[in-house]
Design an enzyme around this catalytic site. Structure first.
Site, mmCIF file in Angstrom:
data_model
loop_
_atom_site.group_PDB
_atom_site.id
_atom_site.type_symbol
_atom_site.label_atom_id
_atom_site.label_comp_id
_atom_site.label_asym_id
_atom_site.label_seq_id
_atom_site.Cartn_x
_atom_site.Cartn_y
_atom_site.Cartn_z
ATOM 1 N N SER A 438 0.831 -1.215 0.000
ATOM 2 C CA SER A 438 0.000 0.000 0.000
ATOM 3 C C SER A 438 0.858 1.254 0.000
ATOM 4 C CB SER A 438 -0.972 0.006 1.182
ATOM 5 O OG SER A 438 -0.440 -0.647 2.278
ATOM 6 N N HIS A 459 -3.305 -3.375 -6.048
ATOM 7 C CA HIS A 459 -3.588 -2.868 -4.707
ATOM 8 C C HIS A 459 -5.066 -3.052 -4.367
ATOM 9 C CE1 HIS A 459 -4.006 0.818 -1.913
ATOM 10 N NE2 HIS A 459 -3.580 -0.205 -1.218
ATOM 11 N N GLU A 471 -6.832 -1.081 -7.424
ATOM 12 C CA GLU A 471 -5.960 -0.103 -8.073
ATOM 13 C C GLU A 471 -4.757 -0.859 -8.652
ATOM 14 O OE1 GLU A 471 -4.604 2.612 -5.059
ATOM 15 O OE2 GLU A 471 -4.878 4.345 -6.347
ATOM 16 N N ASN A 509 -5.263 6.423 -1.929
ATOM 17 C CA ASN A 509 -4.784 6.790 -0.594
ATOM 18 C C ASN A 509 -4.274 8.229 -0.520
ATOM 19 O OD1 ASN A 509 -5.598 4.430 0.477
ATOM 20 N ND2 ASN A 509 -3.593 3.456 0.511
HETATM 21 P P1 NAD Z 1 -0.723 -9.347 7.686
HETATM 22 O O1 NAD Z 1 0.296 -9.097 8.721
HETATM 23 O O2 NAD Z 1 -2.110 -9.629 8.140
HETATM 24 O O3 NAD Z 1 -0.279 -10.561 6.774
HETATM 25 C C1 NAD Z 1 1.001 -10.739 6.274
HETATM 26 C C2 NAD Z 1 1.231 -12.232 6.093
HETATM 27 O O4 NAD Z 1 2.447 -12.426 5.416
HETATM 28 C C3 NAD Z 1 1.338 -12.985 7.430
HETATM 29 O O5 NAD Z 1 0.475 -14.096 7.419
HETATM 30 C C4 NAD Z 1 2.783 -13.418 7.466
HETATM 31 O O6 NAD Z 1 2.980 -14.644 8.149
HETATM 32 C C5 NAD Z 1 3.094 -13.531 5.982
HETATM 33 N N1 NAD Z 1 4.510 -13.479 5.688
HETATM 34 C C6 NAD Z 1 5.429 -12.651 6.203
HETATM 35 N N2 NAD Z 1 6.636 -12.927 5.656
HETATM 36 C C7 NAD Z 1 6.475 -13.942 4.799
HETATM 37 C C8 NAD Z 1 7.322 -14.669 3.939
HETATM 38 N N3 NAD Z 1 8.610 -14.391 3.882
HETATM 39 N N4 NAD Z 1 6.800 -15.628 3.173
HETATM 40 C C9 NAD Z 1 5.488 -15.913 3.224
HETATM 41 N N5 NAD Z 1 4.632 -15.269 4.023
HETATM 42 C C10 NAD Z 1 5.112 -14.295 4.810
HETATM 43 O O7 NAD Z 1 -0.666 -8.093 6.721
HETATM 44 P P2 NAD Z 1 -1.786 -7.549 5.738
HETATM 45 O O8 NAD Z 1 -2.600 -6.507 6.416
HETATM 46 O O9 NAD Z 1 -2.477 -8.709 5.109
HETATM 47 O O10 NAD Z 1 -0.908 -6.789 4.646
HETATM 48 C C11 NAD Z 1 -0.189 -7.489 3.660
HETATM 49 C C12 NAD Z 1 0.200 -6.532 2.553
HETATM 50 O O11 NAD Z 1 -0.976 -5.939 1.999
HETATM 51 C C13 NAD Z 1 1.070 -5.368 2.994
HETATM 52 O O12 NAD Z 1 1.996 -5.092 1.973
HETATM 53 C C14 NAD Z 1 0.091 -4.236 3.165
HETATM 54 O O13 NAD Z 1 0.685 -2.983 3.007
HETATM 55 C C15 NAD Z 1 -0.859 -4.522 2.036
HETATM 56 N N6 NAD Z 1 -2.209 -3.940 2.191
HETATM 57 C C16 NAD Z 1 -2.836 -3.987 3.388
HETATM 58 C C17 NAD Z 1 -4.104 -3.444 3.495
HETATM 59 C C18 NAD Z 1 -4.850 -3.515 4.808
HETATM 60 O O14 NAD Z 1 -5.889 -2.891 4.941
HETATM 61 N N7 NAD Z 1 -4.356 -4.285 5.775
HETATM 62 C C19 NAD Z 1 -4.732 -2.850 2.384
HETATM 63 C C20 NAD Z 1 -4.047 -2.835 1.168
HETATM 64 C C21 NAD Z 1 -2.785 -3.388 1.079
#
Ligand code: NAD
Length: 731
Positions: A438, A459, A471, A509
């Site tokens: 993000s 995204h 996006e 955003n």
């Molecule tokens: P999260 O912490 O809930 O999930 C991340 C997952 O990745 C975890 O399950 C973790 O175990 C796994 N992980 C970490 N390192 C790893 C690896 N080396 N190999 C495999 N798996 C691995 O985070 P999230 O909120 O799901 O966010 C994930 C991505 O999405 C981020 O880049 C975030 O910026 C983006 N994002 C989040 C949102 C939101 O609202 N949370 C919205 C848009 C984009």
């Protein structure tokens, strides 16, 4: 006839089959209206015809009016109005009244008509069936009937406001008309919208049988002594209308002329003889069509959205059928990305650091489906089928035959780099790799890839299963094949894609941050705290900025601020914002709704969220009487609109349709405006520039008109005038 066939059987029953050539859906356009008039005359005048059954040759019965046809009417109105206002109004009324007249001829004629509703019938197409003397509907679970006009700033102008309010109980009728709620066959029958539900195979025969059995060619309201479900003069009627008005005001703040007109149609129409009521409806329909809100909403929420949903931004490279994807990171986002993909039959390899984490991601789908089954929104079979599409593992080798990989691991450049390299080692050179980051620039992340041309941003917005927008972000080197794959995938999961160029915060955003920033400015200035969210909603935003900030988390805002300062230096962020956010997070642990405390306190349900009382103490409150409500409204709308204009100027957004659609689907930017650029166009560039200068003087430099705005104001241009031509030539 181009769109209809008519066959008369041995009993003299005409079967009219509506099947528009070259279209996947039937819609009402100019030619359909003409041909329908001919059919109606034929049925009325041909003595061999005893009655008629109308059905469709498509999977659905029909989607409604072709809104580009209505758009044309609105355009002609503007042209004629410039010379002769009265003539223009009459022209619009005549156009609006035409469908009502045709349908009334069916209803008031002396031969019975039955609508054999073989699939979904919406808007004007459902109104055609409402004018028939009986409606028989297929029991197909996917079929619905409804009047969604309100959702695009219109009203059901083919008799819908009059017939639904005479058939259905008042509360459900108002919900159908004002919210565009559609109903499945069983519910539609319960509501008295249709007469019978039958298996698809029996549909035509049962419809014909009704005519053979002597179906009366008379609508209930044409019978003597007819009483509508709502008696306006009864105590219940008075209460319903006054409470309804209050509710409407509470929900729309008077921003939607179509909604007000729907109420008027029902209120006035129910007091009148049916034919006059139809005229009243046509008058309000014509008035609705003449409003800038309808024009903007139809353009953004129907025309533009439809174009984007057909892949308007897709480069001309071979089509992809996305069969299998890999999702890396089975956390909050990854789990739901896997769910929405499996839901449309795409195979998903879901990877996490360990098997437990990957399985937990899949379990999210299971939980979601269990809840849906409880609410009768899904079945055990559907659940089993969906779960079958998701395979969990830690082994990257399982990604070898995926068409597309989406990573949703922690927001950490280092981790994303490792994951990209691991994926590259396990996949072919043709595999497209997408990041759901993000905040991190795509071009930056692409450096870790063996093939930056195949690297792109996809995204998602949370909650992924509810948010309709995705996006797509182009890195400096992203190629057409990656873009085509990303668009094909987003369309496959039935969401709307917008394509933007790489920039901090991308498009949506960036706009959302402006919205939040302005609320922080207001807090610090001592604008009475309750006014901030309330006036934002009155300006048309679905969620107030403080509530929104609590929902996305204030500690996330803090992270974004820290990252921005690290990358761009202290001057990039207003120090008042840093202080406010640090105070909320570090001093008070008020990180948002997830912790039960942010700008609001969130006590256990059913208690309602309440503003944190100490905010008032921290920021000496101005006297509400001295605060201009109009200024607050303008500050929210202008700061977002200015940011949207900036993204166009910087080339982040290259298609203005996407700026409007993205803002409404992404964070609900006042839908009645048609989006931030439509809003600027409606205000007028010169007036927008003038007001922005006033706001800048009083509230800060971020309101200063951009170069593009000033240039367009000087030349008397509009966004759709200046950039619309480019879109036409691109189409
Ligand atoms: P999260 O912490 O809930 O999930 C991340 C997952 O990745 C975890 O399950 C973790 O175990 C796994 N992980 C970490 N390192 C790893 C690896 N080396 N190999 C495999 N798996 C691995 O985070 P999230 O909120 O799901 O966010 C994930 C991505 O999405 C981020 O880049 C975030 O910026 C983006 N994002 C989040 C949102 C939101 O609202 N949370 C919205 C848009 C984009």
């Amino acid at each position: 006839m181009k769109n209809f066939t008519l066959d008369i059987d041995a009993d003299g029953i005409a079967l009219i089959n509506w099947d528009m050539p070259g279209k996947s859906m039937n819609v009402i356009d100019e030619v359909v209206l003409e041909e329908m008039d001919d059919l109606i005359k034929k049925v009325a005048c041909d003595e061999a015809i005893k009655g008629a059954v109308i059905t469709s040759g498509k999977k659905a019965f029909g989607a409604g009016a072709d809104l580009t046809f209505l758009q044309k009417m609105m355009g002609e109105y503007e042209t004629v109005k410039a010379k002769d206002e009265q003539k223009a109004a009459q022209m619009l009324f005549d156009g609006a009244y035409r469908l009502n007249q045709s349908l009334r001829t069916i209803e008031a004629g002396d031969k019975p008509w039955v609508a054999a509703i073989n699939g979904t019938a919406l808007g004007g197409c459902f109104e055609i069936t409402l004018a028939c003397h009986a409606r028989v509907m297929t029991d197909a679970e996917s079929a619905t009937v409804g009047l969604p006009e309100a959702k695009v700033g219109l009203l059901p102008g083919g008799g819908g406001t009059q017939r639904v309010s005479r058939l259905v109980n008042p509360q459900d009728a108002m919900q159908m008309l004002l919210q565009g709620k559609a109903h499945r066959p069983t519910k539609a029958k319960q509501l008295n919208l249709i007469h019978e539900v039958v298996p698809a195979a029996d549909l035509i025969e049962r419809s014909k049988q009704l005519i053979r059995d002597g179906l009366k060619a008379k609508a209930p309201w044409d019978e003597k002594g007819f009483k509508a479900p709502l008696n306006l003069w009864s105590p219940a009627g008075v209460q319903m209308m006054s409470a309804g008005n209050g509710l409407l005001r509470k929900e729309t703040y008077g921003n939607y002329p179509n909604a007000i007109n729907i109420m008027k149609c029902v209120y006035e129409g129910l007091q009148l003889p049916f034919d006059t009521a139809l005229k009243v409806e046509s008058r309000y329909f014509a008035h609705t069509l003449s409003t800038p809100e309808a024009k903007a909403m139809v353009r953004t929420l129907f025309v533009n959205m439809q174009e984007l949903n057909k892949g308007a931004r897709r480069p001309d490279v071979g089509a992809n059928k996305v069969k299998k994807i890999g999702v890396i990171g089975a956390g909050f986002m990854g789990a739901s990305i896997a769910y929405v993909s499996a839901k449309v039959g795409i195979d998903v390899v879901l990877i996490d650091r360990d098997q437990d984490a990957a399985d937990k991601g899949k379990a999210w789908s299971e939980d979601t489906l269990d809840k849906a089954i409880k609410r009768k929104r899904s079945t055990e079979e559907k659940k089993a089928a969906l779960l079958d599409h998701i395979t969990t593992t830690t082994d990257y080798a399982s990604l070898s035959d995926c068409d597309l990989i989406i990573e949703a691991v922690f927001e950490d450049k280092g981790i994303k780099k490792t994951v990209t390299e691991q994926t590259d080692a396990a996949t072919s050179d043709n595999c497209i790799f997408a990041s759901n980051t993000s905040t991190i620039p795509i071009s930056e992340l692409a450096k870790a890839s063996k093939n930056a041309e195949k690297f792109i941003g996809i995204h998602f917005f949370s909650p992924v299963d509810k948010m309709m927008l995705v996006e797509i972000i182009m890195g400096d080197q992203t190629g057409d094949e990656a873009l085509a794959m990303a668009i094909d995938y987003v369309l496959a999961i039935k969401k709307t894609p917008i394509v933007v160029n790489d920039t901090r915060g991308f498009y949506v955003n960036r706009c959302v941050m402006r919205y939040l920033n302005e609320s922080w400015n207001m807090l610090v200035e001592g604008i009475p705290v309750p006014m901030i969210d309330n006036v934002a909603k009155a300006a048309g935003m679905p969620v107030g900025p403080l509530t929104l900030n609590d929902a996305v988390a204030i500690d996330l805002s803090q992270k974004v601020i820290k990252q921005t300062i690290a990358d761009l230096g202290e001057d990039a962020i207003d120090p008042r914002h840093v202080k406010l956010v640090n105070m909320m997070v570090d001093d008070h642990g008020r990180i948002g709704k997830k912790a039960g405390k942010g700008f609001y306190d969130y006590p256990p349900k059913p208690a309602k969220a309440k503003l944190w009382p100490e905010l008032k103490e921290m920021f000496p409150q101005q006297d509400a009487e001295d605060v201009s409500v109009q200024d607050i409204k303008d500050r929210f709308l202008y700061t977002i609109a200015m940011e949207a204009a900036r993204t166009v100027e910087e080339g982040v957004v290259s298609d203005i349709r996407e700026a409007d659609v993205g803002a409404i689907l992404g964070f609900g930017f006042a839908p009645y405006t048609g989006g931030p650029l439509s809003f600027i166009d409606k205000v007028g560039l010169a007036a927008f520039e003038k007001r922005a200068k006033e706001l800048a003087k009083q509230y800060g430099d971020h309101f200063k008109p951009t170069k593009l705005i000033s240039e367009m104001a000087k030349k008397g241009e509009t966004f759709y005038g200046r950039f619309g031509e480019q879109l036409k030539s691109a189409a």
